[in-house]
Design an enzyme around this catalytic site. Structure first.
Site, short mmCIF file in Angstrom:
data_model
loop_
_atom_site.label_atom_id
_atom_site.label_comp_id
_atom_site.label_asym_id
_atom_site.label_seq_id
_atom_site.Cartn_x
_atom_site.Cartn_y
_atom_site.Cartn_z
N HIS A 9 8.61 -3.18 -6.81
CA HIS A 9 8.00 -2.91 -8.13
C HIS A 9 9.03 -2.26 -9.06
CE1 HIS A 9 3.92 -3.66 -6.53
NE2 HIS A 9 4.28 -2.93 -5.50
N GLY B 88 0.85 -1.18 0.00
CA GLY B 88 0.00 0.00 0.00
C GLY B 88 0.89 1.23 0.00
N SER C 109 5.73 -5.48 -1.06
CA SER C 109 5.73 -4.07 -1.47
C SER C 109 6.07 -3.14 -0.29
CB SER C 109 4.37 -3.76 -2.10
OG SER C 109 4.39 -2.53 -2.76
N ALA C 110 5.17 -2.30 0.18
CA ALA C 110 5.46 -1.42 1.33
C ALA C 110 5.94 -2.24 2.53
CB ALA C 110 4.23 -0.60 1.70
N GLU D 206 8.80 -7.13 -10.18
CA GLU D 206 7.61 -7.88 -9.72
C GLU D 206 7.79 -9.36 -10.06
OE1 GLU D 206 4.15 -6.00 -11.40
OE2 GLU D 206 4.31 -4.30 -10.03
#
Lengths: 235, 235
Positions: B159, B90, B122-123, B194
């Site tokens: 990413h 997020g 991700s985050a 990714e």
């Protein structure tokens, strides 16, 4: 009377620096033969001297001399006496940290609000918004404050980019990121596509340039406005 | 013994949530029937409850119950007693602010270093690095500190995206942004495409997954490493 251009980008893809903006810069800085350049955003890590040289070469064609703010012993004094100011693009975190660390942000706001003509491109435009919290840049330094000049009553998203249907990638689109901003903030955001800019003359704020701009308000679907549209938001 | 996966993304393009990672998550959380989920990054502004429900549905297929950290009266206690922890993706600024505001960042680091299995996407992977300063996210809130857990002796760029030759746009490429980071910081950066992830088992750190990863060190040209490569950097 405020006299401001906040442009999405300094150059269109494949064009020379500031080419597409030249007629509008001539209008903004009409009658001036010298401006102060703020090189603190350092695109790609370029030095303050090299960045100022790049701006100076372009402005020479307009008959305007450029002095880098970093070359003054007293930058506060330099801004107070500047005939016009141009802040170039690069990294917004770096730019905002420098301006706050040197206590220049509020002074720059004051002189521009009193009428010193101001040109911003990219990061230099972001600081014309209320805060820098809709930048696309990487947080390479930690600014003491995200607040910026608030020359306009909204935030800017420079280099606004529409989602690319070809791109098989799960990183957030620009629109998703701005939607996330509006889960935490009420400030409207104007997404400026490359080739578009905000023009401020006194109390009149318009979008200008080649493309429609995309406006994001909390709790509303985003919408498009065409060049020449006046911008105002109800509180 | 540290037991950690830091994945670039929670899903491959066009795939369901966590699908490509399931065999590796089963290995990471082997023998556990319950984990704690940290939903604070709120992708697209989704609520903590909705985000936790999404994770819970996916983990149910692995026989693992998921409890959202936001549902505990005492989240410090919840982390101390967690059998495993998953932090979803997020907005990294939102995630890091929440963890610092609640004084959970250092505690999370401690429990993971003592051996609690940790999954980040991700985050949630960015906070496994030394600081969050190579995130791609928008600074929608102002964290009190950019420091993160430092489970690995470098930063992560989740990413990671190669420059797109078709894109006629002047926004900075990811590589340019990381180069700007290295004008201000010496921390190495691993760009995870990714489908790739970092695996930490004790003192052994490798890159894994579908693609090569791109490594950025200050003052060196970036270079590619293939899946299975051990990562270490000389100080």
């Amino acid at each position: 009377m405020k006299n401001v251009i906040l442009a999405s980008t300094s150059a269109l893809f494949g064009e020379e620096y500031l080419t597409y903006l030249k007629p509008f810069i001539s209008d903004l800085f009409a009658g001036l033969n010298e401006i102060v350049f703020i090189p603190y955003a350092r695109p790609g890590g370029i030095s303050h001297d090299d960045y100022t040289r790049k701006a100076a070469e372009t402005f020479a064609a307009l008959g305007i001399t450029v002095k880098g703010l970093h070359t003054f012993n007293n930058p506060l004094n330099a801004l107070q006496h500047a005939r016009g100011v141009f802040t170039g693009g690069g990294n917004t975190f770096l730019l905002v940290k420098q301006l706050h660390d040197q206590e220049l942000m509020n002074l720059l706001k004051e002189v521009v609000e009193k009428g010193t003509p101001y040109l911003g491109t990219s990061a230099g435009s972001n600081i014309g918004g209320i805060n820098m919290q809709t930048t696309n840049d990487m947080p390479i330094v930690y600014p003491p404050d995200f607040g910026t000049m608030g020359l306009v009553p909204f935030n800017i998203n420079a280099h606004y980019l529409d989602p690319s249907p070809q791109l098989k990638h799960n990183g957030e689109t620009r629109e998703t990121r701005i939607k996330e901003f509006h889960t935490q903030n009420t400030i409207p955001v104007v997404g400026l596509r490359e080739g578009s800019w905000i023009r401020v003359k006194g109390d009149i704020i318009t979008t200008e340039g080649l493309f429609d701009s995309r406006v994001f308000e909390q709790g509303k679907p985003p919408y498009e406005i065409s060049p020449g549209t006046m911008l105002y938001f109800n509180d």
